[in-house]
Write a protein that holds these residues in place. Structure first.
Motif, PDB file in Angstrom:
ATOM      1  N   LEU A 141      40.751  38.134  34.399  1.00 26.60           N
ATOM      2  CA  LEU A 141      39.899  38.685  33.347  1.00 26.60           C
ATOM      3  C   LEU A 141      39.127  39.858  33.913  1.00 26.60           C
ATOM      4  CD1 LEU A 141      38.575  38.424  30.508  1.00 26.60           C
ATOM      5  CD2 LEU A 141      36.917  36.867  31.575  1.00 26.60           C
ATOM      6  N   VAL A 142      39.358  41.032  33.338  1.00 25.44           N
ATOM      7  CA  VAL A 142      38.674  42.246  33.778  1.00 25.44           C
ATOM      8  C   VAL A 142      37.422  42.452  32.934  1.00 25.44           C
ATOM      9  CG1 VAL A 142      38.910  44.740  34.086  1.00 25.44           C
ATOM     10  CG2 VAL A 142      40.878  43.247  34.474  1.00 25.44           C
ATOM     11  N   GLN A 143      36.350  42.864  33.562  1.00 22.17           N
ATOM     12  CA  GLN A 143      35.096  43.201  32.883  1.00 22.17           C
ATOM     13  C   GLN A 143      34.541  42.027  32.062  1.00 22.17           C
ATOM     14  OE1 GLN A 143      35.317  46.594  30.242  1.00 22.17           O
ATOM     15  NE2 GLN A 143      33.273  47.305  30.763  1.00 22.17           N
ATOM     16  N   PRO A 144      34.418  40.849  32.645  1.00 24.12           N
ATOM     17  CA  PRO A 144      33.902  39.700  31.883  1.00 24.12           C
ATOM     18  C   PRO A 144      32.472  39.897  31.398  1.00 24.12           C
ATOM     19  CG  PRO A 144      33.968  39.202  34.226  1.00 24.12           C
ATOM     20  CD  PRO A 144      34.708  40.492  34.046  1.00 24.12           C
ATOM     21  N   GLU A 145      31.689  40.684  32.119  1.00 24.15           N
ATOM     22  CA  GLU A 145      30.283  40.863  31.757  1.00 24.15           C
ATOM     23  C   GLU A 145      30.097  41.561  30.414  1.00 24.15           C
ATOM     24  OE1 GLU A 145      31.682  44.496  33.835  1.00 24.15           O
ATOM     25  OE2 GLU A 145      31.841  42.338  34.239  1.00 24.15           O
ATOM     26  N   ALA A 146      31.159  42.247  29.937  1.00 20.06           N
ATOM     27  CA  ALA A 146      31.054  42.979  28.674  1.00 20.06           C
ATOM     28  C   ALA A 146      31.426  42.132  27.456  1.00 20.06           C
ATOM     29  CB  ALA A 146      31.943  44.224  28.713  1.00 20.06           C
ATOM     30  N   LEU A 147      31.949  40.929  27.678  1.00 23.45           N
ATOM     31  CA  LEU A 147      32.454  40.144  26.555  1.00 23.45           C
ATOM     32  C   LEU A 147      31.379  39.753  25.559  1.00 23.45           C
ATOM     33  CD1 LEU A 147      35.094  37.770  28.182  1.00 23.45           C
ATOM     34  CD2 LEU A 147      35.497  39.692  26.645  1.00 23.45           C
ATOM     35  N   LYS A 148      30.174  39.473  26.039  1.00 25.19           N
ATOM     36  CA  LYS A 148      29.127  39.027  25.120  1.00 25.19           C
ATOM     37  C   LYS A 148      28.862  40.042  24.019  1.00 25.19           C
ATOM     38  CE  LYS A 148      26.514  35.797  27.989  1.00 25.19           C
ATOM     39  NZ  LYS A 148      25.177  35.483  28.568  1.00 25.19           N
ATOM     40  N   THR A 149      29.002  41.312  24.329  1.00 23.89           N
ATOM     41  CA  THR A 149      28.729  42.352  23.333  1.00 23.89           C
ATOM     42  C   THR A 149      29.995  42.949  22.728  1.00 23.89           C
ATOM     43  OG1 THR A 149      28.592  44.019  25.101  1.00 23.89           O
ATOM     44  CG2 THR A 149      26.531  42.974  24.397  1.00 23.89           C
ATOM     45  N   HIS A 161      48.159  29.379  36.133  1.00 24.26           N
ATOM     46  CA  HIS A 161      48.143  30.051  37.435  1.00 24.26           C
ATOM     47  C   HIS A 161      48.705  29.125  38.504  1.00 24.26           C
ATOM     48  CE1 HIS A 161      46.008  33.824  38.862  1.00 24.26           C
ATOM     49  NE2 HIS A 161      46.580  33.373  39.976  1.00 24.26           N
ATOM     50  N   GLY A 162      49.457  29.685  39.443  1.00 24.31           N
ATOM     51  CA  GLY A 162      49.949  28.921  40.577  1.00 24.31           C
ATOM     52  C   GLY A 162      48.907  28.826  41.671  1.00 24.31           C
ATOM     53  N   ASP A 163      48.805  27.654  42.299  1.00 22.22           N
ATOM     54  CA  ASP A 163      47.785  27.512  43.345  1.00 22.22           C
ATOM     55  C   ASP A 163      48.198  28.126  44.671  1.00 22.22           C
ATOM     56  OD1 ASP A 163      49.611  25.672  44.367  1.00 22.22           O
ATOM     57  OD2 ASP A 163      48.221  23.976  44.355  1.00 22.22           O
ATOM     58  N   ARG A 164      49.414  28.712  44.722  1.00 18.55           N
ATOM     59  CA  ARG A 164      49.870  29.411  45.925  1.00 18.55           C
ATOM     60  C   ARG A 164      50.140  30.884  45.630  1.00 18.55           C
ATOM     61  NH1 ARG A 164      48.079  25.477  47.641  1.00 18.55           N
ATOM     62  NH2 ARG A 164      48.978  23.896  49.010  1.00 18.55           N
ATOM     63  N   ASP A 165      49.483  31.400  44.606  1.00 14.93           N
ATOM     64  CA  ASP A 165      49.695  32.802  44.218  1.00 14.93           C
ATOM     65  C   ASP A 165      49.199  33.724  45.327  1.00 14.93           C
ATOM     66  OD1 ASP A 165      49.716  35.350  42.978  1.00 14.93           O
ATOM     67  OD2 ASP A 165      49.430  34.442  41.012  1.00 14.93           O
ATOM     68  N   VAL A 170      44.384  32.281  43.209  1.00 16.84           N
ATOM     69  CA  VAL A 170      44.006  31.337  42.165  1.00 16.84           C
ATOM     70  C   VAL A 170      42.520  31.421  41.831  1.00 16.84           C
ATOM     71  CG1 VAL A 170      43.547  29.424  43.755  1.00 16.84           C
ATOM     72  CG2 VAL A 170      44.307  28.948  41.403  1.00 16.84           C
ATOM     73  N   ASP A 171      41.708  31.969  42.715  1.00 13.65           N
ATOM     74  CA  ASP A 171      40.287  32.158  42.398  1.00 13.65           C
ATOM     75  C   ASP A 171      40.101  32.977  41.127  1.00 13.65           C
ATOM     76  OD1 ASP A 171      39.639  30.722  44.620  1.00 13.65           O
ATOM     77  OD2 ASP A 171      38.957  32.428  45.822  1.00 13.65           O
ATOM     78  N   ALA A 172      41.079  33.834  40.816  1.00 11.75           N
ATOM     79  CA  ALA A 172      40.985  34.646  39.599  1.00 11.75           C
ATOM     80  C   ALA A 172      41.000  33.768  38.352  1.00 11.75           C
ATOM     81  CB  ALA A 172      42.126  35.662  39.548  1.00 11.75           C
ATOM     82  N   GLY A 179      33.913  33.512  33.299  1.00 16.84           N
ATOM     83  CA  GLY A 179      33.577  34.668  32.472  1.00 16.84           C
ATOM     84  C   GLY A 179      33.701  34.373  30.987  1.00 16.84           C
ATOM     85  N   LEU A 180      34.745  33.646  30.618  1.00 12.49           N
ATOM     86  CA  LEU A 180      34.921  33.285  29.214  1.00 12.49           C
ATOM     87  C   LEU A 180      33.846  32.295  28.771  1.00 12.49           C
ATOM     88  CD1 LEU A 180      38.798  33.001  29.278  1.00 12.49           C
ATOM     89  CD2 LEU A 180      37.502  34.672  27.965  1.00 12.49           C
TER      90      LEU A 180
END
Length: 228
Positions: A141-149, A161-165, A170-172, A179-180
């Motif tokens: 997720l790019v720019q999560p801070e902007a979602l509220k507005t 997501h794969g846990d061996r990516d 996988v932290d993403a 963020g969501l």
């Protein structure tokens, strides 16, 4: 070089489109990389039309592939600039494809992989009419801070997501969930054990079931109808 967006299509198995599923491929691939998934999903989604557009730019890292926006992996702001720049062109394609199939914007589902997931989340959450569903594989997720507005709705979302990516760790996935949640947008998720940067059979199965549920035809309300 930027070109008009287009790509392979699959007509609905039933012959009449009641929904549109759009695949957004990853960095260095093209629409042919994901359209085969539509062939697998046609039995569960017989009323869905499928399209997998080629991203508009040639990919310098893979000359035979495409990119939604360039990546140098040196500039921490390039993803934000990239999704913002690429969204108008993607939205124009989505609107044209909905018009071509005679469907309303609420009958759209976006399915992304990697960079395509970045585009699906960014564009999908900001469309004037939210899509029926967003399904993202191995992305972020790019720019999560902007979602509220900036978010225009809260469509159903499933992230896988794969846990061996080794490409997008996988932290993403967990960052996207956070963020969501901060924007009060519900999200389902599936962590694939032992999977690298890709899509496995279980991810495909869960994705198809998720879309089938989100794209169910609405029942016509009988409230207020006269009775004999």
């Amino acid at each position: 070089m930027t070109t008009a967006i287009d790509g392979p299509r699959l007509a609905p198995a039933s012959g009449a489109a009641k929904s549109l599923v759009v695949f957004l491929h990853g960095y260095g691939a093209d629409g042919n990389d994901l359209i085969a998934i539509g062939r697998e999903w046609r039995k569960l989604l017989p009323d869905a039309a499928f399209v997998a557009p080629h991203a508009p730019e040639r990919c310098m890292a893979s000359p035979s592939g495409r990119q939604w926006f360039p990546l140098t992996f040196r500039d921490p702001d390039e993803r934000r600039r990239g999704v913002i720049a690429a969204t108008p062109g993607l939205n124009a394609f989505l609107d044209a494809e909905l018009a071509r199939t005679g469907l309303g914007p609420d009958r759209l589902a976006l399915v992304g992989f990697s960079q395509g997931t970045m585009m699906a989340l960014h564009a999908g959450l900001r469309r004037p009419t939210p899509p029926a569903a967003i399904l993202g594989y191995s992305g972020m997720l790019v720019q999560p801070e902007a979602l509220k507005t900036e978010a225009t709705g809260k469509p159903p979302i499933l992230l896988v997501h794969g846990d061996r990516d080794e490409v997008i760790p996988v932290d993403a996935l967990f960052a996207a969930m956070d963020g969501l949640a901060a924007a009060e947008i519900p999200v389902e998720w599936h962590l694939a054990p032992g999977l690298g940067h890709g899509i496995d059979g279980e991810g495909l199965r869960q994705g198809a079931a998720f879309l089938a549920s989100a794209l169910k035809p609405r029942r016509t309300s009988l409230r207020g109808a006269s009775q004999a």
